[in-house]
Each structure stands twice: as C-alpha cells, then as structure tokens.
Design a protein around this motif. Structure first.
Motif, PDB file in Angstrom:
ATOM      1  N   ASP A  37       9.937   1.628   5.785  1.00  0.00           N
ATOM      2  CA  ASP A  37      10.050   1.333   4.357  1.00  0.00           C
ATOM      3  C   ASP A  37       9.819  -0.172   4.242  1.00  0.00           C
ATOM      4  O   ASP A  37      10.719  -0.968   4.515  1.00  0.00           O
ATOM      5  CB  ASP A  37      11.458   1.746   3.901  1.00  0.00           C
ATOM      6  N   THR A  38       8.604  -0.577   3.863  1.00  0.00           N
ATOM      7  CA  THR A  38       8.280  -2.017   3.906  1.00  0.00           C
ATOM      8  C   THR A  38       9.004  -2.815   2.825  1.00  0.00           C
ATOM      9  O   THR A  38       9.137  -4.029   2.943  1.00  0.00           O
ATOM     10  CB  THR A  38       6.757  -2.246   3.788  1.00  0.00           C
ATOM     11  N   GLY A  39       9.496  -2.138   1.787  1.00  0.00           N
ATOM     12  CA  GLY A  39      10.281  -2.834   0.767  1.00  0.00           C
ATOM     13  C   GLY A  39      11.512  -3.488   1.379  1.00  0.00           C
ATOM     14  O   GLY A  39      11.988  -4.528   0.907  1.00  0.00           O
ATOM     15  N   TYR A  87      11.071  -7.204   2.346  1.00  0.00           N
ATOM     16  CA  TYR A  87      11.176  -8.139   1.218  1.00  0.00           C
ATOM     17  C   TYR A  87      12.632  -8.204   0.739  1.00  0.00           C
ATOM     18  O   TYR A  87      13.126  -9.266   0.363  1.00  0.00           O
ATOM     19  CB  TYR A  87      10.238  -7.697   0.095  1.00  0.00           C
ATOM     20  N   ARG A  88      13.301  -7.050   0.767  1.00  0.00           N
ATOM     21  CA  ARG A  88      14.712  -7.040   0.375  1.00  0.00           C
ATOM     22  C   ARG A  88      15.552  -7.891   1.331  1.00  0.00           C
ATOM     23  O   ARG A  88      16.485  -8.588   0.920  1.00  0.00           O
ATOM     24  CB  ARG A  88      15.242  -5.599   0.357  1.00  0.00           C
ATOM     25  N   ALA A  89      15.216  -7.838   2.632  1.00  0.00           N
ATOM     26  CA  ALA A  89      15.985  -8.594   3.629  1.00  0.00           C
ATOM     27  C   ALA A  89      15.838 -10.099   3.382  1.00  0.00           C
ATOM     28  O   ALA A  89      16.823 -10.853   3.477  1.00  0.00           O
ATOM     29  CB  ALA A  89      15.511  -8.233   5.036  1.00  0.00           C
ATOM     30  N   VAL A 128       5.066 -15.780   1.920  1.00  0.00           N
ATOM     31  CA  VAL A 128       6.101 -14.805   2.321  1.00  0.00           C
ATOM     32  C   VAL A 128       5.409 -13.516   2.759  1.00  0.00           C
ATOM     33  O   VAL A 128       5.715 -12.933   3.801  1.00  0.00           O
ATOM     34  CB  VAL A 128       7.102 -14.543   1.162  1.00  0.00           C
ATOM     35  N   ARG A 129       4.409 -13.095   1.989  1.00  0.00           N
ATOM     36  CA  ARG A 129       3.682 -11.863   2.321  1.00  0.00           C
ATOM     37  C   ARG A 129       2.971 -11.997   3.676  1.00  0.00           C
ATOM     38  O   ARG A 129       2.992 -11.085   4.485  1.00  0.00           O
ATOM     39  CB  ARG A 129       2.682 -11.500   1.217  1.00  0.00           C
ATOM     40  N   THR A 130       2.377 -13.173   3.883  1.00  0.00           N
ATOM     41  CA  THR A 130       1.675 -13.397   5.152  1.00  0.00           C
ATOM     42  C   THR A 130       2.669 -13.352   6.311  1.00  0.00           C
ATOM     43  O   THR A 130       2.395 -12.742   7.350  1.00  0.00           O
ATOM     44  CB  THR A 130       0.967 -14.773   5.129  1.00  0.00           C
ATOM     45  N   GLY A 155       5.136   1.390   0.627  1.00  0.00           N
ATOM     46  CA  GLY A 155       5.256   0.066   0.015  1.00  0.00           C
ATOM     47  C   GLY A 155       4.384  -0.055  -1.212  1.00  0.00           C
ATOM     48  O   GLY A 155       4.329   0.860  -2.047  1.00  0.00           O
ATOM     49  N   ARG A 156       3.687  -1.192  -1.312  1.00  0.00           N
ATOM     50  CA  ARG A 156       2.838  -1.455  -2.478  1.00  0.00           C
ATOM     51  C   ARG A 156       1.385  -1.690  -2.079  1.00  0.00           C
ATOM     52  O   ARG A 156       0.490  -1.468  -2.856  1.00  0.00           O
ATOM     53  CB  ARG A 156       3.316  -2.720  -3.220  1.00  0.00           C
ATOM     54  N   ASP A 157       1.204  -2.210  -0.848  1.00  0.00           N
ATOM     55  CA  ASP A 157      -0.133  -2.644  -0.435  1.00  0.00           C
ATOM     56  C   ASP A 157      -0.489  -2.111   0.951  1.00  0.00           C
ATOM     57  O   ASP A 157      -1.279  -2.717   1.667  1.00  0.00           O
ATOM     58  CB  ASP A 157      -0.196  -4.186  -0.425  1.00  0.00           C
ATOM     59  N   ALA A 160      10.437  -4.909 -16.001  1.00  0.00           N
ATOM     60  CA  ALA A 160      10.246  -6.301 -15.557  1.00  0.00           C
ATOM     61  C   ALA A 160       9.741  -6.305 -14.113  1.00  0.00           C
ATOM     62  O   ALA A 160       8.860  -7.092 -13.737  1.00  0.00           O
ATOM     63  CB  ALA A 160      11.564  -7.068 -15.664  1.00  0.00           C
ATOM     64  N   ARG A 161      10.279  -5.404 -13.299  1.00  0.00           N
ATOM     65  CA  ARG A 161       9.880  -5.322 -11.886  1.00  0.00           C
ATOM     66  C   ARG A 161       8.426  -4.895 -11.757  1.00  0.00           C
ATOM     67  O   ARG A 161       7.667  -5.467 -10.978  1.00  0.00           O
ATOM     68  CB  ARG A 161      10.802  -4.348 -11.147  1.00  0.00           C
ATOM     69  N   ASP A 162       8.027  -3.890 -12.562  1.00  0.00           N
ATOM     70  CA  ASP A 162       6.625  -3.444 -12.549  1.00  0.00           C
ATOM     71  C   ASP A 162       5.698  -4.624 -12.834  1.00  0.00           C
ATOM     72  O   ASP A 162       4.665  -4.790 -12.191  1.00  0.00           O
ATOM     73  CB  ASP A 162       6.377  -2.383 -13.636  1.00  0.00           C
ATOM     74  N   ARG A 217       6.266  -7.846 -12.424  1.00  0.00           N
ATOM     75  CA  ARG A 217       6.242  -8.832 -11.324  1.00  0.00           C
ATOM     76  C   ARG A 217       5.463  -8.303 -10.124  1.00  0.00           C
ATOM     77  O   ARG A 217       4.752  -9.029  -9.457  1.00  0.00           O
ATOM     78  CB  ARG A 217       7.678  -9.149 -10.894  1.00  0.00           C
ATOM     79  N   ASP A 218       5.629  -7.007  -9.864  1.00  0.00           N
ATOM     80  CA  ASP A 218       4.986  -6.414  -8.679  1.00  0.00           C
ATOM     81  C   ASP A 218       3.477  -6.219  -8.872  1.00  0.00           C
ATOM     82  O   ASP A 218       2.744  -6.099  -7.892  1.00  0.00           O
ATOM     83  CB  ASP A 218       5.592  -5.030  -8.363  1.00  0.00           C
ATOM     84  N   ALA A 219       3.039  -6.182 -10.150  1.00  0.00           N
ATOM     85  CA  ALA A 219       1.651  -5.778 -10.455  1.00  0.00           C
ATOM     86  C   ALA A 219       0.575  -6.450  -9.591  1.00  0.00           C
ATOM     87  O   ALA A 219      -0.298  -5.765  -9.073  1.00  0.00           O
ATOM     88  CB  ALA A 219       1.368  -5.980 -11.935  1.00  0.00           C
TER      89      ALA A 219
END
Ligand code: DC
Length: 204
Positions: free
Chosen positions: A30-32, A35-37, A90-92, A112-114, A162-164, A166-168
């Motif tokens: 779960d790659t989210g 980011y949560r960590a 952060v993503r890298t 995840g998202r990507d 709001a999350r959608d 930001r995540d877009a």
C-alpha cells in the motif's frame, strides 16, 4: 506479474489490492503508507507541513519499519500525507523502495496513485478504481466512526474533495488501465471484475 491498482482516496483500491494479492499469493504494498509515514513523522516532530526541506529530509531517511505504525491509518496522517506528497523531491525519495518492491521475483501488487504510470509503467495489469465522492465519503465516515472518531459525514466529504484536488497532479490514470467504478459495486463484485482483467493480461 505486476498488478498496479491506482485510484482516488477511499475508492476501495486498498481492499481490492489486498484481495487480489491474497488470491495470487503475491506480496502487496500500500504505497499510500509511505507518504503517510513521512507525514506522521512531520506531525510527531511538530513540523509545519509546508516546510518542504524537512519533509524531503524525512523522506530521504525513510525506513520500511516506519510502515508498521498503526497511527498511519488515521485521518490526520492521510491529510499530512497528501500535503507532503505534492513535493517532487519527496516523491523521488520514496520511489526506489516502491520500484524495488514491484520487481520482486514472482510479482507484486501495489496500490496508490501513480503505480501504473511512474512506479511500474510496464505492469501487466493496471486497474483504476474510482467512485462518486459521496459514496467514498460515506465509506470513509463509517470506517472512522467505527474507530471511534466522532467526525461528521459532511466534514469527511469536504476533506475528501480537498484531498482529491491536492492529489490531482500526481493521480495519473494510465491509458491502458481498466476503469472500475465501485459506486454501485460491493467488494466481491469489484474483486471479480478485477480478476477478469488480470486473467486476461496474465502471461501464458
Ligand atoms: O491512498 P492513501 O489515502 O493512503 O494516500 C495518502 C496520500 O498519499 C494521498 O492523499 C496521496 C498520497 N499518495 C501519493 O501521492 N501517491 C501514491 N502512490 C500513494 C499515495
């Protein structure tokens, strides 16, 4: 075989990914949670979530043991995650761990998202999971309430929208992903539809 499951927050992609991984006996990430960590550490250290340099330093120090923190499932960790996930560095910093996981011998399931575009663009099976915002908000609200959080359904919906937004920029649907709208599907029907796709993409 790599199975990439991407989609919106609370769309059911996590549960689907777990079920698919169980079905094939594959490891699941779960790659989210990564980011949560990072977001949770920012909160723990009392750091401002807009302090990019701190978030980048934390992401670069990422250790897999951080994923075991039970607090990562909280609404606060989710919001913090979506705020630091917009920082490219952060993503890298979190990319290699995900790419290595996807290349495990025998395959893996990542959600995840990507995943289908950035982490594992060559994944054999890609699924994009979505549902109407109101349906996702209700599911999330039930989950939070079940965990004793007194938050209202309207608050959950506002946070989700709001999350959608930001995540877009990092929520990228691969052109070869199967779209699964779970608004009217229960989890068993979702799993069946996803398994049909995976079977059709399975190497002979
Ligand atoms: O899927 P989730 O709710 O656990 O994700 C938390 C946040 O992390 C989400 O708002 C966006 C970010 N995220 C991301 O940018 N890329 C991923 N592959 C997974 C999550």
């Amino acid at each position: 075989m790599i199975i990439a499951i991407d989609g919106t927050a609370s769309s059911g992609k996590g549960t689907l990914a777990r079920r698919i991984a169980e079905h094939y006996g594959l490891p699941h990430l779960d790659t989210g949670l990564l980011y949560r960590a990072v977001g949770q550490r920012m909160l723990d250290f009392g750091l401002d979530l807009s302090e990019r340099a701190n978030a980048i330093d934390i992401a670069r120090a990422f250790a897999p043991s951080w994923l075991e923190d039970r607090r990562l499932r909280s609404a606060e960790a989710g919001t913090a995650a979506s705020r630091i996930a917009i920082i490219p560095e952060v993503r890298t910093a979190l990319r290699d761990f995900q790419v290595l996981f996807s290349r495990r011998p025998g395959g893996a399931v990542l959600d995840g998202r990507d995943i289908g575009t950035v982490i594992a663009p060559h994944a054999e099976a890609k699924i994009w999971v979505d549902a109407a915002p109101e349906v996702r908000a209700e599911r999330r609200w039930r989950e939070l309430n079940g965990n004793g959080d007194p938050i209202s359904q309207a608050e959950v919906l506002a946070a989700l929208i709001a999350r959608d937004e930001r995540d877009a920029p990092n929520m990228i649907r691969a052109s070869d992903a199967l779209l699964l709208d779970t608004s009217k599907l229960d989890i068993d029907a979702t799993v069946r539809a996803a398994l049909d796709l995976v079977e059709s993409r399975r190497p002979a």
